[in-house]
Design a protein around this motif. Sequence first.
Motif, PDB file in Angstrom:
ATOM      1  N   VAL A  79      -5.494   4.526  -2.414  1.00 17.31           N
ATOM      2  CA  VAL A  79      -5.364   3.230  -1.741  1.00 17.31           C
ATOM      3  C   VAL A  79      -5.830   3.376  -0.300  1.00 17.31           C
ATOM      4  N   THR A 132      -1.344   7.026  -0.560  1.00 16.06           N
ATOM      5  CA  THR A 132      -0.861   6.731  -1.907  1.00 16.06           C
ATOM      6  C   THR A 132      -1.843   7.271  -2.944  1.00 16.06           C
ATOM      7  N   MET A 158      -8.643  -2.288 -12.657  1.00 14.40           N
ATOM      8  CA  MET A 158      -7.370  -2.471 -11.967  1.00 14.40           C
ATOM      9  C   MET A 158      -7.158  -3.948 -11.708  1.00 14.40           C
ATOM     10  N   THR A 160       0.816  -1.222   0.000  1.00 13.20           N
ATOM     11  CA  THR A 160       0.000   0.000   0.000  1.00 13.20           C
ATOM     12  C   THR A 160       0.846   1.267   0.000  1.00 13.20           C
ATOM     13  N   GLN A 218       6.276   1.999  -6.598  1.00 14.77           N
ATOM     14  CA  GLN A 218       5.287   2.851  -7.269  1.00 14.77           C
ATOM     15  C   GLN A 218       5.871   3.573  -8.482  1.00 14.77           C
ATOM     16  N   ALA A 273       1.035  -3.433 -10.510  1.00 12.97           N
ATOM     17  CA  ALA A 273      -0.355  -2.979 -10.605  1.00 12.97           C
ATOM     18  C   ALA A 273      -0.636  -2.583 -12.048  1.00 12.97           C
ATOM     19  N   CYS A 304      -6.064  -4.435   1.215  1.00 13.43           N
ATOM     20  CA  CYS A 304      -6.344  -3.032   0.943  1.00 13.43           C
ATOM     21  C   CYS A 304      -7.414  -2.928  -0.133  1.00 13.43           C
ATOM     22  N   TRP A 328      -8.259  -0.558  -3.571  1.00 11.65           N
ATOM     23  CA  TRP A 328      -7.838   0.452  -4.536  1.00 11.65           C
ATOM     24  C   TRP A 328      -9.078   1.088  -5.140  1.00 11.65           C
ATOM     25  N   ILE A 348      -3.322  -0.719 -14.390  1.00 11.91           N
ATOM     26  CA  ILE A 348      -4.430   0.232 -14.287  1.00 11.91           C
ATOM     27  C   ILE A 348      -4.800   0.674 -15.699  1.00 11.91           C
ATOM     28  N   VAL A 384      -6.122   7.296  -8.644  1.00 13.82           N
ATOM     29  CA  VAL A 384      -6.197   6.022  -7.930  1.00 13.82           C
ATOM     30  C   VAL A 384      -5.729   6.261  -6.508  1.00 13.82           C
TER      31      VAL A 384
END
Length: 913
Positions: free
Chosen positions: A588, A612, A623, A566, A693, A677, A576, A578, A679, A586
């Motif tokens: 979190v 985030t 996602m 996260t 990230q 991730a 978590c 999203w 997206i 986006v």
Amino acid sequence: AIHSVAWHHEGKQFICSHSDGTLTIWNVKSPTKPFQTITPHGKQLKDGKKPEPCKPILKVEYKTTRAGEPFIILSGGLSYDTVGRRPCLTVMHGKSTAVLEMDYSIVDFLTLCETPYPNDFQEPYAVVVLLEKDLVLIDLAQNGYPIFENPYPLTIHESPVTCCEYFADCPVDLIPALYSVGARQKRQGYSKKEWPISGGNWGLITQSYPEIIITGHADGSIKFWDASAITLQVLYKLKTAKVFEKSRNKDDRPNTDIVDEDPYAIQIISWCPESRMLCIAGVSAHVIIYRFSKQEVTTEVIPMLEVRLLYEINDVESPDGEQVPPLPTPGTGSNPQSIVPQSHPSTSSSSSDGLRDNVPCLKVKNSPLKQSPGYQIELVIQLVWVSGEPPQQITSLAVNSAYGLVVFGNCNGIAMVDYLQKTVLLNLGTIELYGSNDPYRREPRSPRKTRQPSGAGLCEINEGTVVPEDRCKSPTSGSGSPNNSDDDQKMNNFIEKVKTKSRKFSKMVTNDIAKMSRKLSLPTELKPDLDVKDNSFSRSRSSSVTSIDKESREAISALHFCETFTRKADTSPSPCLWVGTTLGTVLVIVLNLPPGGEQRLLQPVIVSPSGTILRLKGAILRMAFLDTTGSLVPPAHEPWREHNVPEDKDEKDKSKKRRPVSVSPSSSQEISENQYAVICSEKQAKVISLPSQNCIYKQNITETSFVLRGDIVSLSNSICLACFCANGHIMTFSLPSLRPLLDVYYLPLTNMRIARTFCFTNNGQALYLVSPTEIQRLTYSQETCENLQEMLGELFTPVETPEAPNRGFFKGLFGGGAQSLDREELFGESASGKASRSLAQHIPGPGGIEGVKGAASGVVGELARARLALDERGQKLGELEEKTAAMLYSADSFSKHAHEMMLKYKDKKWYQF
């Protein structure tokens, strides 16, 4: 006027149907007047007068039986005084007359008989009736003429389809489970025989995975379909509207102003196939959570929560600064939120200025509800009116069985509910999710005074920390200085005037928006004046103008539960949520779950934002998460188990030890390994490395159009991103590298129905509603395309021609009707056998003029017979040639398939078969 004619099988009589509702039976030998005149539905008047005329009989059929009276079957012919009566089919057999009412107008009907020959006893056993929207088969052999159960899904549009979802490669036990509970729903009174139309052959099913289609309808019903291979079979039907009180007339429904019609229409479906948890969102801002069970239960009190999801926080206060009465939904202090009792719905139905407040759009039943095996209600959640403003329709929805949570959002904000404890965990406006990190620097239009607690004794503040509720103080809630009281009063009065005008304007606009949203939610044609602003379909679909500063509205467009990193500093993944918005953000949210078993039901779930924030261009659509090997990490889920059966002691011990865990490979990997991730937004797609990230791959999907639907699907043992754009292109990208794999122009966005129903699923499958009554499936998989011809069935099945009816000698001789017979047929060897050797045979000699005449006539006869024989021989040769050509084509087709099969398995070893 004559509408139809039908023959008796002997050819001596025929029957006519007329425009005045009469039937006339004629003898061939007496053409001057009818043998009999019948008015099936006419009232027989006294004094021997003719019956009153009836509606035209459009079609009649005359079928005979060996052991009884003939059947006369007709459509139409009802008397004119039967106004409003449904279309009927009439079956007359002997002295009995049965009138069978149909749901739709009759297009045509056909009687099924034991023989294909019209000159034999027909022996009818069923009637096929083609209606405008259905196909009905009636069993003539059973008393009461019951109908056959139709195995084909002709009622997919029984109620208009408003949304659909497509699931391929489901658990193998799902279809049998749904079929078993759906079989108990079937109506009684069907014929005990099987469906009599059995022509054709099924194709070879090369796909081994089950496929399920779920359709949501305007009347609130949900249907599950078995769509494996190329079949479509209804499995189970769920009626979501039965939990609500139904108003009998418009005066009895003061709370359904959000939509004019179909208040139970389904908008969004969220389904977990592994745990069989089902969650739906309806057009009246309601959410229902269902749990699958094979046992029948009776629910005394339906669990329900009411949620105030509002945008302007201070609107819940009265003008003089006094707080409104406490809301029935959220809990106070540290007590968990309780279920709203059904005997006290909507305790405060209006605010201080007389506007409707704290009232849901639909009323839940307060009587015990009997729930059949199948999907049973776990919890009903309803958004309520706030200060005269109706709740906005829900734009996104997600459920997770491992965490016991459901989350939904709209253009006002987001709400998270713990459906195990029946409490609201989170209730925030979209701006509040950002805290102090809002990139748009938006502020509430007026100072914050009081707000609804976020549930479970917790409250969010801008920095993202979580503090007890009694410590959340508003900066304007103090008493203030006495010198400023007059100025405060004037300011309050001015603010109240502005708010009143704003409410009137927003209510007027809200009604227009609700109507427009209703048009978007149902499969209707796209209106030319729809505002697709900035090429953003998602924004125009979910935007609302309940506030004057509509540009600051940011709807929740995507939700995804997962177990991942996260924050940048995280060393291990954790549960978590999203959240994606229509402005391309986006966010979190961290979930702190209690231990499993009984502790899960006692300890609260702690929810807090992580800080985030990720940004993309265009509204967020989808996602997903990948592990280091590029495999899809599915959300954590709990395996299905029967909840209505008491658990054994061993099972209880197991459930205590069991924690909701993710099935992702990453949970068992080393800490140093990361995740990715994926997206997808309306304009672009990004792959982001976690926990760092960093964006490692980026793809601009379209510049001139926008993506309507994006899904991360599995195909040929790999993962790809599939997109459908508004300009009609279907595009796929590899993951995680986002390399373009396919870009095909398929069809343009010609109506809103396609946009609402288009969806991708695993193994290269997709579908949408091509019309209000038809589902169109398509594939972008090469393997499926190659096997498509084998999967298609054959319409016709070659069968042996039945033996023609035998006609006896005396029947042919005295039965009337001309028939050609020759001596050889009567006395030849084929009919009478070989003559005895001792029997004399007369051979005429060639003497005299009679002999010449006889010889001449004999030659003519022989020539005629020879010519006839040649014609027959030519005809048979033609038939033989056609059969030979057919056999040659069949052999060629078989050779082609055999060659394809040989190429397919040529290089495979024996252990690979």
